[in-house]
Write a protein that holds these residues in place. Structure first.
Motif, PDB file in Angstrom:
ATOM      1  N   ILE A   1       0.850  -1.235  -0.012  1.00 38.31           N
ATOM      2  CA  ILE A   1       0.042   0.109  -0.057  1.00 38.31           C
ATOM      3  C   ILE A   1       0.904   1.222  -0.095  1.00 38.31           C
ATOM      4  O   ILE A   1       1.711   1.523   0.982  1.00 38.31           O
ATOM      5  CB  ILE A   1      -0.958  -0.006   1.162  1.00 38.31           C
ATOM      6  CG1 ILE A   1      -1.590  -1.308   1.295  1.00 38.31           C
ATOM      7  CG2 ILE A   1      -1.873   1.173   1.279  1.00 38.31           C
ATOM      8  CD1 ILE A   1      -2.227  -1.650   2.731  1.00 38.31           C
ATOM      9  N   GLU A   2       0.631   2.090  -1.096  1.00 35.27           N
ATOM     10  CA  GLU A   2       1.659   3.258  -1.202  1.00 35.27           C
ATOM     11  C   GLU A   2       0.683   4.445  -1.207  1.00 35.27           C
ATOM     12  O   GLU A   2      -0.371   4.360  -1.756  1.00 35.27           O
ATOM     13  CB  GLU A   2       2.399   3.291  -2.384  1.00 35.27           C
ATOM     14  CG  GLU A   2       3.282   4.454  -2.538  1.00 35.27           C
ATOM     15  CD  GLU A   2       4.376   4.248  -3.752  1.00 35.27           C
ATOM     16  OE1 GLU A   2       4.278   5.404  -4.408  1.00 35.27           O
ATOM     17  OE2 GLU A   2       4.735   3.374  -3.840  1.00 35.27           O
ATOM     18  N   VAL A   3       1.252   5.300  -0.308  1.00 39.23           N
ATOM     19  CA  VAL A   3       0.222   6.742  -0.057  1.00 39.23           C
ATOM     20  C   VAL A   3       0.730   7.478  -1.401  1.00 39.23           C
ATOM     21  O   VAL A   3       2.000   7.909  -1.577  1.00 39.23           O
ATOM     22  CB  VAL A   3       0.922   7.457   1.159  1.00 39.23           C
ATOM     23  CG1 VAL A   3      -0.015   8.862   1.248  1.00 39.23           C
ATOM     24  CG2 VAL A   3       0.746   6.537   2.473  1.00 39.23           C
ATOM     25  N   ASP A   4      -0.264   7.819  -2.076  1.00 35.99           N
ATOM     26  CA  ASP A   4      -0.215   8.589  -3.339  1.00 35.99           C
ATOM     27  C   ASP A   4       0.483  10.174  -3.023  1.00 35.99           C
ATOM     28  O   ASP A   4       0.062  10.930  -2.208  1.00 35.99           O
ATOM     29  CB  ASP A   4      -1.597   8.688  -4.041  1.00 35.99           C
ATOM     30  CG  ASP A   4      -2.044   7.448  -4.699  1.00 35.99           C
ATOM     31  OD1 ASP A   4      -1.160   6.607  -4.918  1.00 35.99           O
ATOM     32  OD2 ASP A   4      -3.240   7.087  -4.521  1.00 35.99           O
TER      33      ASP A   4
ATOM     34  N   ASP B   1       1.337  -1.618 -11.614  1.00 36.90           N
ATOM     35  CA  ASP B   1       0.445  -1.520 -12.854  1.00 36.90           C
ATOM     36  C   ASP B   1      -0.897  -0.744 -12.110  1.00 36.90           C
ATOM     37  O   ASP B   1      -1.423   0.036 -13.021  1.00 36.90           O
ATOM     38  CB  ASP B   1      -0.416  -2.989 -12.864  1.00 36.90           C
ATOM     39  CG  ASP B   1       0.779  -3.977 -13.741  1.00 36.90           C
ATOM     40  OD1 ASP B   1       1.829  -3.365 -14.101  1.00 36.90           O
ATOM     41  OD2 ASP B   1       0.559  -5.133 -13.552  1.00 36.90           O
ATOM     42  N   ALA B   2      -1.284  -0.745 -10.850  1.00 39.95           N
ATOM     43  CA  ALA B   2      -2.147   0.328 -10.396  1.00 39.95           C
ATOM     44  C   ALA B   2      -1.881   1.653 -10.421  1.00 39.95           C
ATOM     45  O   ALA B   2      -2.552   2.408 -10.738  1.00 39.95           O
ATOM     46  CB  ALA B   2      -2.508  -0.245  -8.828  1.00 39.95           C
ATOM     47  N   GLN B   3      -0.651   2.104 -10.351  1.00 38.16           N
ATOM     48  CA  GLN B   3      -0.036   3.378 -10.476  1.00 38.16           C
ATOM     49  C   GLN B   3      -0.198   3.720 -11.921  1.00 38.16           C
ATOM     50  O   GLN B   3      -0.414   4.944 -12.157  1.00 38.16           O
ATOM     51  CB  GLN B   3       1.403   3.325  -9.827  1.00 38.16           C
ATOM     52  CG  GLN B   3       1.375   3.301  -8.181  1.00 38.16           C
ATOM     53  CD  GLN B   3       2.975   3.279  -7.813  1.00 38.16           C
ATOM     54  OE1 GLN B   3       3.945   2.643  -8.574  1.00 38.16           O
ATOM     55  NE2 GLN B   3       3.093   3.702  -6.700  1.00 38.16           N
ATOM     56  N   LYS B   4       0.350   2.942 -12.770  1.00 36.93           N
ATOM     57  CA  LYS B   4      -0.007   3.332 -14.123  1.00 36.93           C
ATOM     58  C   LYS B   4      -1.316   3.455 -14.484  1.00 36.93           C
ATOM     59  O   LYS B   4      -1.580   4.292 -15.509  1.00 36.93           O
ATOM     60  CB  LYS B   4       0.852   2.182 -15.175  1.00 36.93           C
ATOM     61  CG  LYS B   4       2.321   2.045 -14.993  1.00 36.93           C
ATOM     62  CD  LYS B   4       2.787   1.105 -15.875  1.00 36.93           C
ATOM     63  CE  LYS B   4       2.517   1.173 -17.460  1.00 36.93           C
ATOM     64  NZ  LYS B   4       2.988  -0.016 -18.208  1.00 36.93           N
ATOM     65  N   ALA B   5      -2.187   2.824 -13.921  1.00 37.53           N
ATOM     66  CA  ALA B   5      -3.712   2.918 -14.360  1.00 37.53           C
ATOM     67  C   ALA B   5      -4.125   4.116 -13.689  1.00 37.53           C
ATOM     68  O   ALA B   5      -5.331   4.359 -14.064  1.00 37.53           O
ATOM     69  CB  ALA B   5      -4.439   1.542 -13.885  1.00 37.53           C
ATOM     70  N   GLY B   6      -3.590   5.017 -12.955  1.00 40.90           N
ATOM     71  CA  GLY B   6      -3.942   6.236 -12.480  1.00 40.90           C
ATOM     72  C   GLY B   6      -3.973   6.389 -10.925  1.00 40.90           C
ATOM     73  O   GLY B   6      -4.444   7.381 -10.535  1.00 40.90           O
ATOM     74  N   ARG B   7      -3.439   5.332 -10.108  1.00 42.09           N
ATOM     75  CA  ARG B   7      -3.290   5.609  -8.691  1.00 42.09           C
ATOM     76  C   ARG B   7      -4.744   5.421  -8.141  1.00 42.09           C
ATOM     77  O   ARG B   7      -5.832   5.541  -8.847  1.00 42.09           O
ATOM     78  CB  ARG B   7      -2.580   6.662  -8.511  1.00 42.09           C
ATOM     79  CG  ARG B   7      -1.052   6.765  -8.590  1.00 42.09           C
ATOM     80  CD  ARG B   7      -0.387   7.973  -8.280  1.00 42.09           C
ATOM     81  NE  ARG B   7       0.844   7.961  -8.732  1.00 42.09           N
ATOM     82  CZ  ARG B   7       1.989   7.720  -8.030  1.00 42.09           C
ATOM     83  NH1 ARG B   7       1.802   7.361  -6.877  1.00 42.09           N
ATOM     84  NH2 ARG B   7       3.094   7.693  -8.521  1.00 42.09           N
TER      85      ARG B   7
ATOM     86  N   SER C   1      -2.020  16.644  -4.481  1.00 43.08           N
ATOM     87  CA  SER C   1      -1.988  15.456  -5.175  1.00 43.08           C
ATOM     88  C   SER C   1      -2.644  15.457  -6.740  1.00 43.08           C
ATOM     89  O   SER C   1      -3.608  16.604  -6.735  1.00 43.08           O
ATOM     90  CB  SER C   1      -3.200  14.509  -4.354  1.00 43.08           C
ATOM     91  OG  SER C   1      -3.367  13.590  -5.021  1.00 43.08           O
ATOM     92  N   ALA C   2      -2.071  14.690  -7.410  1.00 42.46           N
ATOM     93  CA  ALA C   2      -2.469  14.878  -8.895  1.00 42.46           C
ATOM     94  C   ALA C   2      -3.884  13.962  -9.061  1.00 42.46           C
ATOM     95  O   ALA C   2      -4.274  13.944 -10.425  1.00 42.46           O
ATOM     96  CB  ALA C   2      -1.562  14.404  -9.733  1.00 42.46           C
ATOM     97  N   VAL C   3      -4.420  13.257  -8.115  1.00 38.10           N
ATOM     98  CA  VAL C   3      -5.572  12.443  -8.357  1.00 38.10           C
ATOM     99  C   VAL C   3      -6.890  12.721  -7.542  1.00 38.10           C
ATOM    100  O   VAL C   3      -7.980  12.388  -7.789  1.00 38.10           O
ATOM    101  CB  VAL C   3      -4.916  10.909  -8.004  1.00 38.10           C
ATOM    102  CG1 VAL C   3      -4.142  10.496  -9.130  1.00 38.10           C
ATOM    103  CG2 VAL C   3      -4.623  10.551  -6.657  1.00 38.10           C
ATOM    104  N   SER C   4      -6.515  13.703  -6.486  1.00 38.87           N
ATOM    105  CA  SER C   4      -7.741  13.933  -5.663  1.00 38.87           C
ATOM    106  C   SER C   4      -7.313  14.854  -4.851  1.00 38.87           C
ATOM    107  O   SER C   4      -6.125  15.285  -4.763  1.00 38.87           O
ATOM    108  CB  SER C   4      -8.041  12.580  -4.708  1.00 38.87           C
ATOM    109  OG  SER C   4      -8.787  12.948  -3.733  1.00 38.87           O
ATOM    110  N   ASP C   5      -8.082  15.776  -4.115  1.00 34.75           N
ATOM    111  CA  ASP C   5      -8.154  16.759  -3.141  1.00 34.75           C
ATOM    112  C   ASP C   5      -7.790  16.261  -1.767  1.00 34.75           C
ATOM    113  O   ASP C   5      -7.680  17.107  -0.845  1.00 34.75           O
ATOM    114  CB  ASP C   5      -9.065  18.054  -3.030  1.00 34.75           C
ATOM    115  CG  ASP C   5     -10.588  17.182  -2.835  1.00 34.75           C
ATOM    116  OD1 ASP C   5     -10.656  15.886  -2.751  1.00 34.75           O
ATOM    117  OD2 ASP C   5     -11.416  17.963  -2.889  1.00 34.75           O
ATOM    118  N   ILE C   6      -7.864  14.934  -1.489  1.00 38.37           N
ATOM    119  CA  ILE C   6      -7.421  14.302  -0.277  1.00 38.37           C
ATOM    120  C   ILE C   6      -6.661  13.195  -0.385  1.00 38.37           C
ATOM    121  O   ILE C   6      -6.319  12.757  -1.573  1.00 38.37           O
ATOM    122  CB  ILE C   6      -8.822  13.736   0.562  1.00 38.37           C
ATOM    123  CG1 ILE C   6      -9.502  12.660  -0.513  1.00 38.37           C
ATOM    124  CG2 ILE C   6      -9.727  14.777   0.739  1.00 38.37           C
ATOM    125  CD1 ILE C   6     -10.745  11.936   0.059  1.00 38.37           C
ATOM    126  N   VAL C   7      -6.062  12.736   0.530  1.00 38.71           N
ATOM    127  CA  VAL C   7      -5.008  11.583   0.604  1.00 38.71           C
ATOM    128  C   VAL C   7      -5.674  10.332   0.112  1.00 38.71           C
ATOM    129  O   VAL C   7      -6.688   9.922   0.768  1.00 38.71           O
ATOM    130  CB  VAL C   7      -4.220  11.556   1.969  1.00 38.71           C
ATOM    131  CG1 VAL C   7      -3.575  10.182   2.026  1.00 38.71           C
ATOM    132  CG2 VAL C   7      -3.679  12.675   2.350  1.00 38.71           C
TER     133      VAL C   7
END
Length: 274
Positions: A133-136, A248-254, A212-218
């Motif tokens: 589990i990696e924190v984005d 693979d999950a990170q490449k798919a957009g995190r 964050s580039a994917v959400s405004d929350i962690v």
């Protein structure tokens, strides 16, 4: 009630006068009486010898009684010291296995447990799963809010992940600087549900993440690997498979998980010996 009271009284006498003391006292008394009876009745020294014998018996019995009591006290104290030392050693080992920031087990402990669990999985013919589990964008979070807030963020996530597992054999770990790990013995299809729950639970913390580039929350990204019991099940391959799924999950957009499961038909039919 009368019988129980009599037993308690007898026990008190036995505890007050240990068996060796009683035996020594009886032997001294019998010896003194024997000497007295074997001497002529008109011998004036007979009663004197009887009194001296009884007195010596009392002295020896008292000395033995005190010695046994001191020995018992020393043994009790020694046992207490041994127990305390054992607890201290166990606590020291436990402290050495804990990550100071999150309170989870550290990587060293993880490596030891994973090696054992791989052998156990093969021995018991059960699957073994690992979640990485990696924190984005944790580095961005630290740069934006500072190291102290970064550590606090990790603590909250660690506590949340700890609540996600409940079985005694499950293990939550601070894997490295940005990643956590959940080691899950005897877990197969359920691991995908657990990964989805972990992602949702971290989002529910609603920790603001303006960088964050994917959400405004962690958020977190999770790679899941499940391996079946075979000679191919090793810690290295399990970690490698989980890291591949995480990549693979990170490449798919995190902000999601990807789970990989071995195809049983592709595995060797003979397990390695233990």
């Amino acid at each position: 009630m009368k019988h129980e009271a009599q037993e308690q009284k007898t026990d008190a006498v036995v505890n007050s006068f240990p068996r060796p003391v009683v035996l020594v006292a009886l032997a001294g008394i019998l010896f003194s009486l024997a000497v007295y009876l074997l001497m002529p009745a008109d011998e004036l020294a007979a009663p004197v010898l009887l009194i001296v014998g009884l007195a010596l018996t009392a002295l020896i019995s008292g000395y033995l009684k005190n010695t046994l009591r001191r020995s018992a006290a020393i043994e009790t104290e020694l046992n207490a010291c041994v127990a305390e030392l054992s607890n201290s050693r166990e606590n020291a080992e436990l402290v050495g296995a804990i990550d100071r920031t999150t309170g989870l087990f550290n990587r060293t402990h993880f490596d030891n447990v994973t090696a054992n669990e791989c052998r156990r999985a093969v021995r018991e013919f059960s699957p073994l799963s690992l979640m990485l589990i990696e924190v984005d964008y944790l580095d961005h979070y630290r740069k934006e809010k500072g190291e102290a807030e970064g550590e606090n963020c990790l603590k909250q996530i660690a506590e949340d992940l700890r609540k996600c597992i409940s079985r005694p054999g499950d293990l939550a770990v601070r894997f490295d600087n940005e990643r956590f790990a959940l080691l899950l013995p005897s877990t197969n299809e359920q691991v995908a549900q657990l990964a989805a729950r972990c992602c949702a639970d971290v989002r529910s913390l609603a920790i603001r993440h303006p960088a964050s580039a994917v959400s405004d929350i962690v958020t977190v990204t999770i790679g899941v690997a499940t391996m079946q019991p075979s000679r191919m099940l090793t810690p290295e391959r399990l970690i490698e498979a989980a890291e591949k799924a995480l990549y693979d999950a990170q490449k798919a957009g995190r902000n999601q998980y990807i789970a990989s499961t071995e195809n049983v038909s592709d595995l060797p039919s003979v397990t390695y010996s233990l």
